[in-house]
Write a protein that holds these residues in place. Structure first.
Motif, PDB file in Angstrom:
ATOM      1  N   GLY A  23       0.913  -1.202  -0.115  1.00  0.00           N
ATOM      2  CA  GLY A  23       0.037   0.264  -0.038  1.00  0.00           C
ATOM      3  C   GLY A  23       0.888   1.274  -0.206  1.00  0.00           C
ATOM      4  O   GLY A  23       1.945   1.220  -0.571  1.00  0.00           O
ATOM      5  N   ARG A  24       0.330   2.391   0.568  1.00  0.00           N
ATOM      6  CA  ARG A  24       1.029   3.701   0.671  1.00  0.00           C
ATOM      7  C   ARG A  24       2.325   3.601   1.462  1.00  0.00           C
ATOM      8  O   ARG A  24       2.192   3.018   2.598  1.00  0.00           O
ATOM      9  CB  ARG A  24       0.019   4.582   1.176  1.00  0.00           C
ATOM     10  CG  ARG A  24       0.574   6.062   1.152  1.00  0.00           C
ATOM     11  CD  ARG A  24      -0.475   7.152   1.586  1.00  0.00           C
ATOM     12  NE  ARG A  24      -1.395   7.255   0.472  1.00  0.00           N
ATOM     13  CZ  ARG A  24      -1.334   7.992  -0.663  1.00  0.00           C
ATOM     14  NH1 ARG A  24      -0.292   8.501  -0.898  1.00  0.00           N
ATOM     15  NH2 ARG A  24      -2.244   8.008  -1.499  1.00  0.00           N
ATOM     16  N   GLN A  25       3.179   4.258   0.757  1.00  0.00           N
ATOM     17  CA  GLN A  25       4.584   4.383   1.653  1.00  0.00           C
ATOM     18  C   GLN A  25       4.311   5.265   2.792  1.00  0.00           C
ATOM     19  O   GLN A  25       3.758   6.188   2.780  1.00  0.00           O
ATOM     20  CB  GLN A  25       5.614   4.913   0.699  1.00  0.00           C
ATOM     21  CG  GLN A  25       7.022   4.932   1.298  1.00  0.00           C
ATOM     22  CD  GLN A  25       7.681   3.842   1.386  1.00  0.00           C
ATOM     23  OE1 GLN A  25       7.843   3.136   0.509  1.00  0.00           O
ATOM     24  NE2 GLN A  25       8.302   3.226   2.408  1.00  0.00           N
ATOM     25  N   THR A  26       4.856   4.743   3.958  1.00  0.00           N
ATOM     26  CA  THR A  26       4.759   5.601   5.220  1.00  0.00           C
ATOM     27  C   THR A  26       6.170   6.091   5.600  1.00  0.00           C
ATOM     28  O   THR A  26       7.353   5.374   5.316  1.00  0.00           O
ATOM     29  CB  THR A  26       4.128   4.661   6.568  1.00  0.00           C
ATOM     30  OG1 THR A  26       4.886   3.381   6.542  1.00  0.00           O
ATOM     31  CG2 THR A  26       2.719   4.356   6.004  1.00  0.00           C
ATOM     32  N   PRO A  27       6.191   7.287   6.304  1.00  0.00           N
ATOM     33  CA  PRO A  27       7.515   7.563   6.633  1.00  0.00           C
ATOM     34  C   PRO A  27       8.398   6.731   7.481  1.00  0.00           C
ATOM     35  O   PRO A  27       9.766   6.612   7.383  1.00  0.00           O
ATOM     36  CB  PRO A  27       7.053   8.849   7.580  1.00  0.00           C
ATOM     37  CG  PRO A  27       5.932   9.204   7.305  1.00  0.00           C
ATOM     38  CD  PRO A  27       4.974   8.051   6.910  1.00  0.00           C
ATOM     39  N   ASP A  28       7.608   5.818   8.483  1.00  0.00           N
ATOM     40  CA  ASP A  28       8.411   4.799   9.215  1.00  0.00           C
ATOM     41  C   ASP A  28       8.784   3.414   8.278  1.00  0.00           C
ATOM     42  O   ASP A  28       9.216   2.453   9.045  1.00  0.00           O
ATOM     43  CB  ASP A  28       7.989   4.745  10.645  1.00  0.00           C
ATOM     44  CG  ASP A  28       6.552   4.530  10.597  1.00  0.00           C
ATOM     45  OD1 ASP A  28       5.745   4.393   9.480  1.00  0.00           O
ATOM     46  OD2 ASP A  28       6.096   3.884  11.679  1.00  0.00           O
ATOM     47  N   GLY A  29       7.980   3.455   7.302  1.00  0.00           N
ATOM     48  CA  GLY A  29       8.042   2.041   6.641  1.00  0.00           C
ATOM     49  C   GLY A  29       9.293   1.864   5.767  1.00  0.00           C
ATOM     50  O   GLY A  29      10.234   2.555   5.425  1.00  0.00           O
ATOM     51  N   PRO A  30       9.568   0.514   5.392  1.00  0.00           N
ATOM     52  CA  PRO A  30      10.633   0.088   4.520  1.00  0.00           C
ATOM     53  C   PRO A  30      10.544   0.726   3.195  1.00  0.00           C
ATOM     54  O   PRO A  30       9.554   0.790   2.687  1.00  0.00           O
ATOM     55  CB  PRO A  30      10.444  -1.479   4.554  1.00  0.00           C
ATOM     56  CG  PRO A  30       9.012  -1.562   4.553  1.00  0.00           C
ATOM     57  CD  PRO A  30       8.641  -0.760   5.543  1.00  0.00           C
TER      58      PRO A  30
END
Length: 370
Positions: free
Chosen positions: A75-82
């Protein structure tokens, strides 16, 4: 990709080659537990949401191999995601280039195409970093999704092909007999026998060059090609479902490989050039990129005789020694791994354990004629 990142877990929609990655963690989506795994067309409407729901948060980075919807993974890229790196074989052709893919005319595909195109373009802007398998596909990505991409040409088994001096010496008795019946010089056409592969052009090339033609492969267009062959002014020989070894021996023995299909990249031309056989391709599509890079044949603008005839004779006169030497460093498996790692590590300097998400290609482990 799996070889470039040996510590990565692997996830796919469904795994039809359970022994392909020994010792690796390979997981499947929920689709694999349903009858939908047997029909890509029926599974199509469920693929975007399935990929988007894939959990990737525990990975250091995500490397995605996509020719349909795997770039939706996580899904959508998050700031703390890989960080996600998407290697694109093509945006789904049946959505974005249906004139090149008969699946685009499927009733299900036509019905869901408008909504899937909207979702697909939106997901392409969710924050991933993209690479395309050719400049041709990079341009398609720009038109379809409005994103930019690095070009990293796909790996070709050049090292394996060049490890054997004469593939004819590796044939079993059945293949050896078939090979012994071939003419000394011939034009080669090899692929699945389907319309868009344009194997009729190989027959026409043989007529223009005054050389016999060998067609290797199988598919629904066999009867049509046989009818064209029966009318041809030169002998045309069919070799059905050649083994790897026989295909490689055909490459080495052929005077010219005619590859007239409009492909995303085109593996077979590189294989032929790596074994010293010149190639004739059309300008449209990714195959022209490898021929120009290796100077291993000729690129023609049209399939009309006025373009085809001089192109054939130019290619037949090619000195292939430089192309053979450059093939591995330009398109080999090791070259791809080096470039793929550099692409990922440029943004992720110290990756440890990554996750390679989704090989959407056919994973049965058998020879696929590109």
């Amino acid at each position: 990709m799996a070889a470039a990142f040996p510590d990565a877990d692997i996830h796919c929609l469904w795994n039809n080659a359970p022994d392909r990655y020994p010792g690796r963690s390979v997981t499947e989506s929920w689709l694999a537990r349903t009858p939908l795994r047997k029909s890509k067309a029926a599974a199509l409407p469920f693929m975007p949401a399935t990929w988007a729901a894939t959990r990737v948060s525990k990975a250091d980075f995500v490397l995605i191999s996509s020719h349909a919807f795997a770039h939706h993974a996580g899904g959508r890229q998050t700031p703390d995601g890989p960080e996600r790196f998407v290697y694109v074989h093509t945006p789904a052709r049946y959505l974005w280039a249906p004139e090149l893919d008969v699946r685009g005319g499927n009733v299900i595909a036509r019905a869901v195409a408008p909504s899937l195109r909207r979702i697909d373009r939106k997901r392409a802007h969710d924050g991933a970093t993209f690479a395309a398998n050719s400049a041709y596909i990079r341009q398609r990505m720009e038109r379809a999704w409005g994103v930019e991409a690095t070009v990293i040409h796909p790996p070709v088994r050049v090292e394996h092909l060049q490890s054997v001096a004469s593939w004819a010496d590796q044939l079993d008795s059945a293949d050896e007999y078939v090979f012994s019946t071939l003419p000394k010089e011939f034009i080669l056409g090899a692929s699945r026998f389907v319309d868009y592969k344009r194997l009729d052009v190989a027959i026409r090339a043989g007529e223009l060059a005054g050389l016999p033609v060998v067609l290797a492969g199988a598919g629904p267009q066999y009867a049509e090609l046989q009818a064209i062959a029966d009318r041809a002014s030169v002998p045309v020989m069919f070799i059905t479902r050649p083994s790897d070894e026989l295909l490689f021996a055909l490459y080495q023995a052929a005077s010219l490989l005619v590859f007239a299909a409009v492909e995303d990249f085109g593996i077979m031309p590189v294989e032929a050039m790596a074994l010293g056989t010149p190639v004739l391709v059309v300008a449209e599509g990714g195959a022209s990129e490898s021929v120009l890079a290796l100077d291993g044949g000729t690129v023609i603008d049209s399939l009309e005789d006025a373009s085809l005839h001089p192109g054939i004779h130019f290619a037949l006169g090619k000195d292939m020694r430089t192309a053979v030497k450059a093939a591995a460093s330009t398109f080999g498996s090791n070259a791809f791994q080096t470039r793929a790692k550099a692409w990922v590590e440029r943004s992720e300097p110290q990756p440890s354990v990554g996750r390679f998400i989704g090989n959407e290609r056919d994973s049965r482990g058998e020879v696929q004629l590109d």
